[in-house]
Write a protein that holds these residues in place. Structure first.
Motif, PDB file in Angstrom:
ATOM      1  N   HIS A  20       0.765  -1.507   0.097  1.00 34.15           N
ATOM      2  CA  HIS A  20      -0.108  -0.092   0.054  1.00 34.15           C
ATOM      3  C   HIS A  20       1.110   1.259  -0.044  1.00 34.15           C
ATOM      4  CE1 HIS A  20      -3.065  -3.177   0.710  1.00 34.15           C
ATOM      5  NE2 HIS A  20      -2.683  -3.041   2.032  1.00 34.15           N
ATOM      6  N   GLY A  21       0.867   1.919  -1.177  1.00 37.93           N
ATOM      7  CA  GLY A  21       1.597   3.255  -1.304  1.00 37.93           C
ATOM      8  C   GLY A  21       3.028   3.020  -1.876  1.00 37.93           C
ATOM      9  N   PHE A  22       3.237   1.817  -2.078  1.00 37.80           N
ATOM     10  CA  PHE A  22       4.588   1.587  -2.428  1.00 37.80           C
ATOM     11  C   PHE A  22       5.010   2.153  -3.875  1.00 37.80           C
ATOM     12  CE2 PHE A  22       4.817  -0.373   1.299  1.00 37.80           C
ATOM     13  CZ  PHE A  22       5.968  -0.725   1.626  1.00 37.80           C
ATOM     14  N   TRP A  23       3.791   2.382  -4.719  1.00 37.84           N
ATOM     15  CA  TRP A  23       4.395   3.199  -5.854  1.00 37.84           C
ATOM     16  C   TRP A  23       5.207   4.139  -5.860  1.00 37.84           C
ATOM     17  CZ3 TRP A  23       2.601   8.193  -6.548  1.00 37.84           C
ATOM     18  CH2 TRP A  23       1.560   8.826  -5.614  1.00 37.84           C
ATOM     19  N   LYS A  24       5.179   4.978  -4.598  1.00 43.12           N
ATOM     20  CA  LYS A  24       5.927   6.161  -4.391  1.00 43.12           C
ATOM     21  C   LYS A  24       7.477   5.785  -4.073  1.00 43.12           C
ATOM     22  CE  LYS A  24       3.444   7.608  -0.729  1.00 43.12           C
ATOM     23  NZ  LYS A  24       2.400   6.506  -0.688  1.00 43.12           N
ATOM     24  N   TYR A 300      10.466   1.616   3.603  1.00 41.28           N
ATOM     25  CA  TYR A 300       9.005   1.180   3.299  1.00 41.28           C
ATOM     26  C   TYR A 300       8.132   1.882   4.286  1.00 41.28           C
ATOM     27  CZ  TYR A 300      11.545  -2.296   0.385  1.00 41.28           C
ATOM     28  OH  TYR A 300      12.241  -3.125  -0.380  1.00 41.28           O
ATOM     29  N   ASN A 301       8.408   1.961   5.508  1.00 40.10           N
ATOM     30  CA  ASN A 301       7.303   2.407   6.291  1.00 40.10           C
ATOM     31  C   ASN A 301       6.884   3.850   5.836  1.00 40.10           C
ATOM     32  OD1 ASN A 301       5.514   1.269   8.230  1.00 40.10           O
ATOM     33  ND2 ASN A 301       6.665   2.402  10.238  1.00 40.10           N
ATOM     34  N   ASN A 302       7.709   4.501   5.551  1.00 37.43           N
ATOM     35  CA  ASN A 302       7.534   6.144   5.154  1.00 37.43           C
ATOM     36  C   ASN A 302       6.728   6.239   3.910  1.00 37.43           C
ATOM     37  OD1 ASN A 302       9.171   6.864   7.316  1.00 37.43           O
ATOM     38  ND2 ASN A 302      10.975   6.911   6.015  1.00 37.43           N
ATOM     39  N   GLY A 368       1.121   1.742   9.726  1.00 35.48           N
ATOM     40  CA  GLY A 368       2.153   1.435   9.382  1.00 35.48           C
ATOM     41  C   GLY A 368       2.513  -0.288   9.000  1.00 35.48           C
ATOM     42  N   LEU A 369       3.664  -0.565   8.556  1.00 36.17           N
ATOM     43  CA  LEU A 369       3.842  -2.037   8.004  1.00 36.17           C
ATOM     44  C   LEU A 369       3.476  -2.858   9.490  1.00 36.17           C
ATOM     45  CD1 LEU A 369       7.121  -1.619   5.937  1.00 36.17           C
ATOM     46  CD2 LEU A 369       4.987  -2.854   4.971  1.00 36.17           C
ATOM     47  N   ASP A 370       3.086  -4.082   9.195  1.00 28.85           N
ATOM     48  CA  ASP A 370       2.809  -4.990  10.300  1.00 28.85           C
ATOM     49  C   ASP A 370       4.077  -5.510  10.927  1.00 28.85           C
ATOM     50  OD1 ASP A 370       1.435  -6.505  12.150  1.00 28.85           O
ATOM     51  OD2 ASP A 370       0.394  -7.684  10.694  1.00 28.85           O
TER      52      ASP A 370
END
Length: 465
Positions: A20-24, A300-302, A368-370
């Motif tokens: 989720h959101g990692f396209w950034k 990644y979390n960012n 955030g990431l689990d």
């Protein structure tokens, strides 16, 4: 000799998948390249280099629109949208590999069985027996409306439909064509012997199918049957039909519980539990050193998108926005029943790491990431954790999620696979044969006699021998 683990790449023919959101993220390539066939061809070659068993293609038939009662959060962050048909990728990926297999998700709720049976026979022919069908019943309200329904069909009825759908499919694959029906008899001007091709004349509660099947028998006849779901009804369905079952849980012990339960149910259906493989979810962030892996985790979390995570949770039928309106110190519990994905709902209750949580604790999990469910570390640390999960849970393998594609897969193949191979936990060479022959010891490309589909095969032998 120690048991070798199965590892599949968990993927989707989409801009994003469980990232989720990692396209950034600057190294993310999939959202730009998923429409490019060369991307999937390169991926297939990479996975075969890593001796992966299969690509497991997830799929949905609608947009996640339960969160805030809106499609916007999903569309904005590319949550399984845009999304293309995974089956269209298989032929190209198979053409550049010899051993990699392909599990394709298709719903039994909306697509009629006759066309789906031909799709899988075609893919099984073209891949020389390297295809599986991941049977799902679909859980998105938007999917129901996309197929002309005002409301979703109730959870348990979707499994009633699936049961009959599988019966129709087995009749088409196992019963409709005799072995040797294609005779190529030029002298008698007969390519196919009409006496060896049969109508199935299925008349059921949900389906009416005359037949015969349009495709001649493929190498496996019936593709390998996958199923995902840990609800009561899902486990019962899996124990009857599935050969590979995708389960989840917060601990190896919980996963073992589901695995043991499904195998006990399978025995009650007259099946040998050795003919079932249990697969669970795996997410890995690995680097050369622990410090580099932790830095990667923070990067990644960012880029994580809480809204996309909340939107995906809508598969449960519950709107996270309703939790946000509650007192954060209140003990979390569901206040209604939904017809969504029961397995998804269970991740915050019976399958949560902590059994009693406050609303605030639950909401924090989306931010955030689990981390408790992600393995982060250097290659040795990651391999240690994978081995622990594999041995403690008693499972047969993993569906490996990859957050930044294809970089995370490349890192896993280069850094982790060699250690698992050195420990005797992972194959160094592929077994020969079809997907079913690679997975199971019974030594046949077709379903074993203890599978419910075999009754149609036995009936055929008695009627037309």
């Amino acid at each position: 000799m120690s048991k070798k683990m199965i590892i599949n790449a968990f993927d989707m023919n989409s801009s994003m998948h469980n990232s989720h959101g990692f396209w950034k993220h600057p190294e993310s390539k999939r959202h730009r390249r998923y429409k490019d066939l060369d991307y999937w061809v390169e991926l297939a070659k990479l996975l075969e280099k890593g001796k992966f068993d299969a690509v497991f293609f997830a799929d949905v038939l609608g947009i996640y629109d339960v969160y805030r009662q809106s499609k916007e959060p999903s569309i904005r962050d590319g949550l399984s949208v845009p999304l293309n048909d995974p089956a269209m990728l298989v032929s190209a990926m198979a053409s550049v590999t010899e051993n990699l297999s392909f599990a394709v998700t298709v719903s039994t709720t909306y697509e009629p069985p006759f066309g789906n049976a031909r799709r899988f026979s075609t893919l099984d022919h073209l891949t020389k027996g390297r295809v599986a069908w991941n049977v799902v019943t679909s859980y998105l309200p938007n999917a129901a409306r996309n197929f002309g329904l005002e409301n979703m069909i109730k959870h348990d009825e979707r499994y009633d439909i699936a049961d009959e759908y599988l019966d129709v499919s087995y009749k088409l694959w196992e019963q409709s064509w005799d072995e040797g029906a294609v005779v190529e008899d030029a002298e008698n001007e007969t390519l196919v012997d009409p006496e060896k091709v049969h109508e199935i004349n299925h008349e059921g509660h949900y389906f009416s199918v005359e037949g015969p099947h349009l495709s001649e028998p493929s190498v496996q006849r019936t593709p390998v049957i996958y199923q995902a779901g840990t609800s009561e009804r899902g486990r019962e369905f899996a124990s009857k039909h599935a050969e590979c079952i995708f389960v989840g849980g917060p601990t190896p012990q919980r996963i073992r519980y589901y695995s043991d339960d499904i195998k006990e149910r399978a025995e009650k259906h007259g099946r040998n539990p050795e003919n079932l493989k249990i697969i669970c979810f795996l997410t890995v962030i690995v680097a050369e050193t622990t410090e580099e892996a932790e830095k990667k985790f923070e990067e990644y979390n960012n880029v994580w998108s809480p809204d996309a995570a909340k939107a995906q949770y809508g598969a449960s039928g519950y709107d996270v926005a309703e939790f946000e309106a509650q007192d954060p110190d209140e003990i979390f519990q569901y206040k209604k029943k939904t017809e969504g994905g029961h397995y998804k709902a269970a991740t915050l209750t019976k399958d949560a790491p902590k059994q009693q949580q406050t609303v605030g604790e639950v909401l924090k999990r989306f931010e955030g990431l689990d981390r408790p469910n992600i393995i982060v570390g250097n290659p040795q640390e990651v391999a240690d954790q994978i081995q622990y999960q594999f041995e403690e849970s008693g499972i047969d393998g993993f569906n490996l999620n990859h957050l930044v594609s294809p970089g995370d897969l490349e890192s896993f193949i280069d850094l982790v696979i060699p250690i698992l191979q050195d420990r005797g936990l992972y194959k160094t060479e592929y077994e020969q044969g079809t997907m079913r022959e690679k997975l199971f010891p019974h030594g046949s490309s077709t379903l074993p006699e203890d599978h419910p589909a075999s009754k149609y095969r036995r009936s055929l032998n008695k009627s037309y021998s």
